[in-house]
Scaffold this motif. Structure first.
Motif, short mmCIF file in Angstrom:
data_model
loop_
_atom_site.label_atom_id
_atom_site.label_comp_id
_atom_site.label_asym_id
_atom_site.label_seq_id
_atom_site.Cartn_x
_atom_site.Cartn_y
_atom_site.Cartn_z
N MET A 125 -3.71 -3.36 0.87
CA MET A 125 -2.09 -3.60 0.73
C MET A 125 -1.44 -4.55 0.22
N THR A 126 -0.48 -4.89 -0.31
CA THR A 126 0.34 -6.17 -0.57
C THR A 126 1.50 -6.68 0.89
N SER A 127 1.59 -7.91 0.90
CA SER A 127 3.05 -8.42 1.89
C SER A 127 4.32 -7.04 1.35
N ARG A 128 4.67 -6.68 0.34
CA ARG A 128 5.45 -6.00 0.53
C ARG A 128 5.34 -4.28 1.26
N THR A 129 4.27 -3.94 0.61
CA THR A 129 4.52 -2.48 1.27
C THR A 129 3.70 -2.34 2.40
N ALA A 130 3.72 -4.17 2.91
CA ALA A 130 3.21 -4.75 4.25
C ALA A 130 4.38 -3.94 4.82
N VAL A 131 5.56 -4.46 4.56
CA VAL A 131 6.95 -4.23 4.97
C VAL A 131 7.23 -2.41 5.46
N ILE A 132 6.66 -1.74 4.78
CA ILE A 132 7.14 -0.42 4.65
C ILE A 132 5.74 0.43 5.75
N PHE A 133 4.49 -0.19 5.66
CA PHE A 133 3.62 0.27 6.77
C PHE A 133 4.00 0.19 7.80
N PHE A 134 4.85 -1.01 7.98
CA PHE A 134 4.13 -1.73 10.26
C PHE A 134 6.05 -1.13 10.39
N CYS A 135 7.23 -1.19 9.52
CA CYS A 135 8.36 -0.87 9.91
C CYS A 135 7.69 1.32 10.18
N PHE A 136 7.13 2.15 9.81
CA PHE A 136 6.95 2.79 9.86
C PHE A 136 6.26 3.05 11.30
N ALA A 137 5.08 2.04 11.56
CA ALA A 137 4.48 3.01 12.07
C ALA A 137 5.16 2.29 13.91
N VAL A 138 6.54 1.47 13.32
CA VAL A 138 7.07 0.31 14.25
C VAL A 138 7.72 1.62 15.00
N VAL A 139 8.33 2.39 13.94
CA VAL A 139 9.28 3.77 13.86
C VAL A 139 8.31 5.44 15.14
N LYS A 140 7.71 5.06 14.73
CA LYS A 140 6.75 6.12 15.68
C LYS A 140 5.96 6.00 16.97
N THR A 141 6.18 4.36 17.25
CA THR A 141 5.47 4.72 18.52
C THR A 141 6.50 4.65 19.68
N VAL A 142 7.73 4.50 18.46
CA VAL A 142 9.09 4.12 19.46
C VAL A 142 9.38 5.38 19.80
N ASP A 143 9.38 6.46 18.42
CA ASP A 143 9.97 7.95 19.42
C ASP A 143 8.70 8.84 19.89
N ASP A 144 7.67 7.69 20.23
CA ASP A 144 6.45 9.17 21.06
C ASP A 144 6.82 8.13 22.27
N CYS B 194 9.80 8.68 23.64
CA CYS B 194 11.90 7.69 23.47
C CYS B 194 11.47 9.17 24.57
N GLY B 195 11.02 10.28 24.94
CA GLY B 195 11.51 11.20 25.95
C GLY B 195 11.99 12.17 25.65
N LEU B 196 12.35 12.13 25.23
CA LEU B 196 12.85 13.15 24.06
C LEU B 196 12.36 14.12 22.95
N TRP B 197 12.71 15.58 22.91
CA TRP B 197 12.54 16.62 22.78
C TRP B 197 13.37 17.46 21.14
N LEU B 198 14.48 16.31 20.71
CA LEU B 198 15.06 16.13 20.00
C LEU B 198 15.34 17.41 18.82
N PRO B 199 15.52 19.26 18.85
CA PRO B 199 15.96 19.61 16.97
C PRO B 199 15.76 19.11 15.74
N GLY B 200 14.99 19.92 15.39
CA GLY B 200 14.73 18.25 13.62
C GLY B 200 14.43 17.10 13.73
N ASN B 201 13.77 17.04 14.50
CA ASN B 201 12.89 15.69 14.86
C ASN B 201 11.55 15.68 13.91
#
Length: 254
Positions: A165-184, A186-193
């Motif tokens: 991937m290019t650096s521009r695509t990497a922005v999307i991938f790494f931000c998505f990976a970070v959000v997924k890691t944080v969500d995993d 978070c300790g919350l089971w929110l409806p509609g997540n």
């Protein structure tokens, strides 16, 4: 064209955007009002954590400093290749991200599992992450510095290089990976997540791993449980509603 074009380079964006996204998304969870009816642990359970909040924040910042140095170096040296100057089509970028997800899952599974199996590495390195018996969002990247370097930073670099991937695509991938890691974490089971709807490897799945009976299971992170299923370390979960409110993730392994 992307919104940051003309303001900062793709390399700088790929380095610092995931850090900003981490604190914004994790901070969002921390600033939410009391959500006891969606918690996987009671508020009282947090006394089981063996590290204070301030030390967790410092540990995360240290890991992100190392990540930023490595990411900026890697993205800069790869941006000089001819392939990196042309942004591929959207389908090709999606394919590259899927490849990167699989590579990252593979790397993190085997390194993570080995850190549990090797008593020295677990005692002196990986046990730092498990001081958070009750995970929470800001502690998603709380690790020993060596683990942060090996598991996350090196894993991210290999995923980036293997996918092409290019650096521009990497922005999307790494931000998505970070959000997924944080969500995993978070300790919350929110409806509609959406992560709970699309990914079997989610908040409750990883919560099992932080429990004593699940310590040798559910090593997969951050996307899919493929390697756990294939290699016999998969422990499914049941969500049980607590009488006082909230849920409890319980192992469903026979």
């Amino acid at each position: 064209m992307v919104f940051w074009e003309g303001y900062v380079s793709d390399e700088v964006m790929g380095t610092f955007a995931p850090i900003v996204v981490y604190w914004l998304y994790a901070g969002f969870y921390e600033l939410l009002p009391s959500l006891d009816k969606y918690r996987l642990h009671t508020k009282e359970d947090e006394v089981k954590n063996l590290v204070p909040f301030g030390a967790v924040v410092k540990g995360v910042l240290l890991q992100q400093l190392v990540q930023a140095i490595v990411a900026l170096f890697l993205l800069t040296i790869t941006s000089n290749t001819p392939e990196a100057t042309v942004q591929p089509s959207i389908p090709k970028q999606v394919f590259q991200i899927i490849i990167a997800m699989f590579v990252m899952d593979t790397w993190q599974y085997f390194v993570h599992r080995y850190m549990h199996q090797n008593k020295f590495l677990y005692r002196h390195i990986h046990s730092q992450h498990h001081r958070l018996v009750v995970p929470y969002a800001i502690g998603a990247l709380y690790n020993h510095p060596l683990e942060g370097l090996l598991l996350d930073t090196v894993g991210g670099a290999i995923s980036f290089l293997a996918s092409g991937m290019t650096s521009r695509t990497a922005v999307i991938f790494f931000c998505f990976a970070v959000v997924k890691t944080v969500d995993d974490h978070c300790g919350l089971w929110l409806p509609g997540n959406i992560f709970h709807l699309l990914f079997q490897n989610n908040t409750a799945y990883h919560d099992i791993h932080h429990q004593l009976q699940g310590l040798k299971y559910n090593y997969s992170q951050p996307f899919f449980p493929i390697w756990d299923i294939l290699l016999g370390t998969y422990m499914p979960f049941n969500l049980v509603k607590r009488p006082e409110g909230g849920f409890e993730a319980r192992p469903a392994k026979d």
